[in-house]
Design a protein around this motif. Structure first.
Motif, PDB file in Angstrom:
ATOM      1  N   PRO A  67       0.801  -1.233   0.000  1.00 36.57           N
ATOM      2  CA  PRO A  67       0.000   0.000   0.000  1.00 36.57           C
ATOM      3  C   PRO A  67       0.836   1.286   0.000  1.00 36.57           C
ATOM      4  O   PRO A  67       0.360   2.317  -0.473  1.00 36.57           O
ATOM      5  N   ALA A  68       2.060   1.240   0.501  1.00 30.84           N
ATOM      6  CA  ALA A  68       2.878   2.462   0.499  1.00 30.84           C
ATOM      7  C   ALA A  68       3.054   2.993  -0.925  1.00 30.84           C
ATOM      8  O   ALA A  68       3.278   4.190  -1.126  1.00 30.84           O
ATOM      9  N   VAL A  69       2.942   2.095  -1.902  1.00 28.38           N
ATOM     10  CA  VAL A  69       3.068   2.521  -3.296  1.00 28.38           C
ATOM     11  C   VAL A  69       1.900   3.424  -3.709  1.00 28.38           C
ATOM     12  O   VAL A  69       2.076   4.367  -4.463  1.00 28.38           O
ATOM     13  N   TYR A  70       0.709   3.149  -3.167  1.00 25.82           N
ATOM     14  CA  TYR A  70      -0.420   4.025  -3.534  1.00 25.82           C
ATOM     15  C   TYR A  70      -0.190   5.410  -2.919  1.00 25.82           C
ATOM     16  O   TYR A  70      -0.505   6.424  -3.514  1.00 25.82           O
ATOM     17  N   ASP A  71       0.314   5.412  -1.677  1.00 21.36           N
ATOM     18  CA  ASP A  71       0.600   6.693  -1.019  1.00 21.36           C
ATOM     19  C   ASP A  71       1.596   7.489  -1.845  1.00 21.36           C
ATOM     20  O   ASP A  71       1.412   8.679  -2.099  1.00 21.36           O
ATOM     21  N   LEU A  72       2.646   6.801  -2.264  1.00 26.39           N
ATOM     22  CA  LEU A  72       3.680   7.486  -3.046  1.00 26.39           C
ATOM     23  C   LEU A  72       3.105   7.971  -4.373  1.00 26.39           C
ATOM     24  O   LEU A  72       3.383   9.092  -4.814  1.00 26.39           O
ATOM     25  N   ALA A  73       2.261   7.140  -5.005  1.00 25.25           N
ATOM     26  CA  ALA A  73       1.693   7.515  -6.294  1.00 25.25           C
ATOM     27  C   ALA A  73       0.888   8.806  -6.165  1.00 25.25           C
ATOM     28  O   ALA A  73       0.947   9.683  -7.025  1.00 25.25           O
ATOM     29  N   ILE A  74       0.151   8.943  -5.077  1.00 18.10           N
ATOM     30  CA  ILE A  74      -0.686  10.137  -4.928  1.00 18.10           C
ATOM     31  C   ILE A  74       0.192  11.376  -4.736  1.00 18.10           C
ATOM     32  O   ILE A  74      -0.108  12.449  -5.267  1.00 18.10           O
ATOM     33  N   LEU A  75       1.307  11.225  -4.047  1.00 18.94           N
ATOM     34  CA  LEU A  75       2.206  12.375  -3.880  1.00 18.94           C
ATOM     35  C   LEU A  75       2.874  12.726  -5.214  1.00 18.94           C
ATOM     36  O   LEU A  75       3.016  13.909  -5.558  1.00 18.94           O
ATOM     37  N   LEU A  76       3.232  11.706  -5.973  1.00 18.93           N
ATOM     38  CA  LEU A  76       3.856  11.978  -7.278  1.00 18.93           C
ATOM     39  C   LEU A  76       2.871  12.626  -8.245  1.00 18.93           C
ATOM     40  O   LEU A  76       3.250  13.411  -9.109  1.00 18.93           O
ATOM     41  N   GLN A  77       1.587  12.292  -8.086  1.00 17.99           N
ATOM     42  CA  GLN A  77       0.567  12.924  -8.937  1.00 17.99           C
ATOM     43  C   GLN A  77       0.574  14.442  -8.804  1.00 17.99           C
ATOM     44  O   GLN A  77       0.263  15.159  -9.749  1.00 17.99           O
ATOM     45  N   MET A  78       0.926  14.906  -7.602  1.00 18.83           N
ATOM     46  CA  MET A  78       0.941  16.358  -7.366  1.00 18.83           C
ATOM     47  C   MET A  78       2.017  17.034  -8.211  1.00 18.83           C
ATOM     48  O   MET A  78       1.953  18.233  -8.449  1.00 18.83           O
ATOM     49  N   LEU A  79       3.001  16.247  -8.635  1.00 19.91           N
ATOM     50  CA  LEU A  79       4.123  16.820  -9.389  1.00 19.91           C
ATOM     51  C   LEU A  79       4.015  16.542 -10.884  1.00 19.91           C
ATOM     52  O   LEU A  79       4.939  16.826 -11.635  1.00 19.91           O
ATOM     53  N   THR A  80       2.904  15.938 -11.300  1.00 20.43           N
ATOM     54  CA  THR A  80       2.797  15.520 -12.704  1.00 20.43           C
ATOM     55  C   THR A  80       1.758  16.353 -13.450  1.00 20.43           C
ATOM     56  O   THR A  80       0.569  16.263 -13.153  1.00 20.43           O
ATOM     57  N   PRO A  81       2.188  17.167 -14.411  1.00 20.30           N
ATOM     58  CA  PRO A  81       1.197  17.913 -15.193  1.00 20.30           C
ATOM     59  C   PRO A  81       0.306  16.964 -15.999  1.00 20.30           C
ATOM     60  O   PRO A  81       0.807  16.016 -16.602  1.00 20.30           O
ATOM     61  N   VAL A  82      -0.987  17.203 -15.980  1.00 21.32           N
ATOM     62  CA  VAL A  82      -1.910  16.363 -16.754  1.00 21.32           C
ATOM     63  C   VAL A  82      -1.521  16.376 -18.231  1.00 21.32           C
ATOM     64  O   VAL A  82      -1.596  15.362 -18.922  1.00 21.32           O
ATOM     65  N   ALA A  83      -1.054  17.531 -18.701  1.00 21.21           N
ATOM     66  CA  ALA A  83      -0.687  17.654 -20.121  1.00 21.21           C
ATOM     67  C   ALA A  83       0.444  16.687 -20.490  1.00 21.21           C
ATOM     68  O   ALA A  83       0.507  16.213 -21.624  1.00 21.21           O
ATOM     69  N   ARG A  84       1.318  16.379 -19.531  1.00 21.14           N
ATOM     70  CA  ARG A  84       2.408  15.428 -19.798  1.00 21.14           C
ATOM     71  C   ARG A  84       1.833  14.040 -20.074  1.00 21.14           C
ATOM     72  O   ARG A  84       2.294  13.314 -20.948  1.00 21.14           O
ATOM     73  N   LEU A  85       0.798  13.694 -19.305  1.00 23.26           N
ATOM     74  CA  LEU A  85       0.211  12.357 -19.437  1.00 23.26           C
ATOM     75  C   LEU A  85      -0.689  12.252 -20.659  1.00 23.26           C
ATOM     76  O   LEU A  85      -0.714  11.224 -21.334  1.00 23.26           O
ATOM     77  N   SER A  86      -1.427  13.324 -20.931  1.00 24.34           N
ATOM     78  CA  SER A  86      -2.420  13.192 -22.010  1.00 24.34           C
ATOM     79  C   SER A  86      -1.760  13.145 -23.392  1.00 24.34           C
ATOM     80  O   SER A  86      -2.409  12.805 -24.366  1.00 24.34           O
TER      81      SER A  86
END
Ligand code: TRP
Length: 359
Positions: free
Chosen positions: A92-111
């Protein structure tokens, strides 16, 4: 004396179907070879499979799929004493980390990322149906990679961009909050991909792929291997190019492939004999895999034990990294400050207070 730490490697697959000969030549042989020189983490990425397969029935298929994926890995020679095989959703620590990394990821980079669109398309999803989790696929993958501080991430070309996202996030994080993550390197397999077989119309025009159904699987019997390989058409003798059939001889009979092709082109050897030679060569590779698979499968509870042990190891590593991430981002100090103030208040309450003598 300090012992130099081995570089850490992390890679893996979604449990969406059996591993096949394309995986074997593209990545599995390499994973087996790197087990001594690297500390290997192999992820069974069940959370990633939920990005396109989150229905209840699909989740109910996971136990069987996860078990056969672990058996596939063990059968080719992944050694649980040297490599850590683990279940993604058990960390589960991976989900926690994923949510924090989401804060640093522009949606435009993913789309902009095509692999996300490709996955949506092959899952039959319209644009309006793409779940946020699928858009976030590369961020979750980055969390897998960064939680383990993996330096090396051997993947196929279709995953390269995801590893680049992980690289960017590691750099961005380290600059913004302090040096927490190893910056991962993608290593792209240089072996040419294996074509599929014609178990579907025109299967050999595409690369071997579990989503297409044109695969020869590691768990296939000798008869299935032979039947599937015989679906490949023979090129006319002398026909130029790299006909699919001969791609198999290059992969499984590397020392003889050129001679075999020349003999076939000159009419020295017939089509059926070429097929037989290739089938025998593939079977020679698969025979020890079948034995090892059967031995692990027979040993009741062993596969589960390997996965649980590996997942416990991954959990420790992940919690340790998450702790450093929370510290660097100021979330741990935030929480610690609250706890400290609360404790101080409790302490203060314990001291008897007499009127007029507060101190
Ligand atoms: N995305 C990989 C796939 O195509 C699976 C995966 C999940 C992975 N996390 C990873 C691969 C981390 C390498 C590193 O199935």
């Amino acid at each position: 004396m300090t012992v130099a730490r081995k570089p850490r490697l992390l890679t893996g697959d979604r449990p969406t179907g059996p591993l096949h000969l394309g995986h074997l030549v593209g990545t599995l042989q390499n994973r087996v070879a790197l087990q001594d020189s690297h500390e290997c983490f192999l992820i069974v990425a069940d959370l990633h499979s939920l990005t396109t397969r989150s229905k209840r029935e699909q989740i109910l298929e996971l136990p069987g799929r996860v078990r056969s994926m672990v058996l596939d890995l063990l059968s080719v020679g992944i050694d649980p004493a040297r490599s850590t095989i683990y279940l993604q959703s058990g960390v589960p620590a991976v989900y926690d980390l994923a949510i924090l990394l989401q804060m640093l990821t522009p949606v435009a980079r993913l789309s902009k990322i095509d692999t996300i669109k490709d996955m949506a398309r092959s899952a039959g999803l319209a644009e309006s149906e793409v779940p946020m989790g699928l858009l976030g696929y590369p961020v979750l993958q980055a969390a897998d990679i960064l939680m383990a501080n993996a330096e090396l991430v051997p993947v196929g070309g279709d995953n390269e961009i995801h590893v680049q996202v992980a690289q960017e996030l590691a750099q961005h994080f380290n600059e913004a909050y302090g040096p927490v993550f190893a910056v991962p390197q993608p290593t792209i397999s240089s072996t040419p991909s294996l074509p599929g077989v014609n178990t579907i119309p025109d299967g050999s025009a595409h690369k071997m792929s579990k989503s297409l159904g044109n695969t020869i699987n590691l768990e296939d019997s000798s008869e299935e291997v032979a039947r599937k390989l015989r679906t490949l058409p023979g090129p006319a003798p002398g026909e130029p190019g790299r006909p699919p059939l001969f791609a198999f001889s290059e992969a499984f009979l590397p020392a003889e492939a050129d001679d075999l092709r020349r003999d076939y082109d000159r009419g020295v050897i017939g089509f059926a004999a070429v097929q037989d030679r290739i089938i025998t060569a593939i079977d020679a590779v698969l025979a020890p895999f079948r034995e090892r698979r059967a031995a692990f499968a027979r040993d009741r509870g062993r596969v589960e034990e390997i996965l649980v042990d590996g997942t416990i190891t991954a959990r420790k590593v992940a919690y340790e990294t998450l702790g450093r991430v929370r510290e660097a981002m100021g979330l741990e100090p935030l929480w610690a400050g609250l706890v400290q103030a609360t404790q101080a208040r409790a302490e203060a309450r314990k001291r008897p207070v007499y009127p007029g003598r507060e101190h």
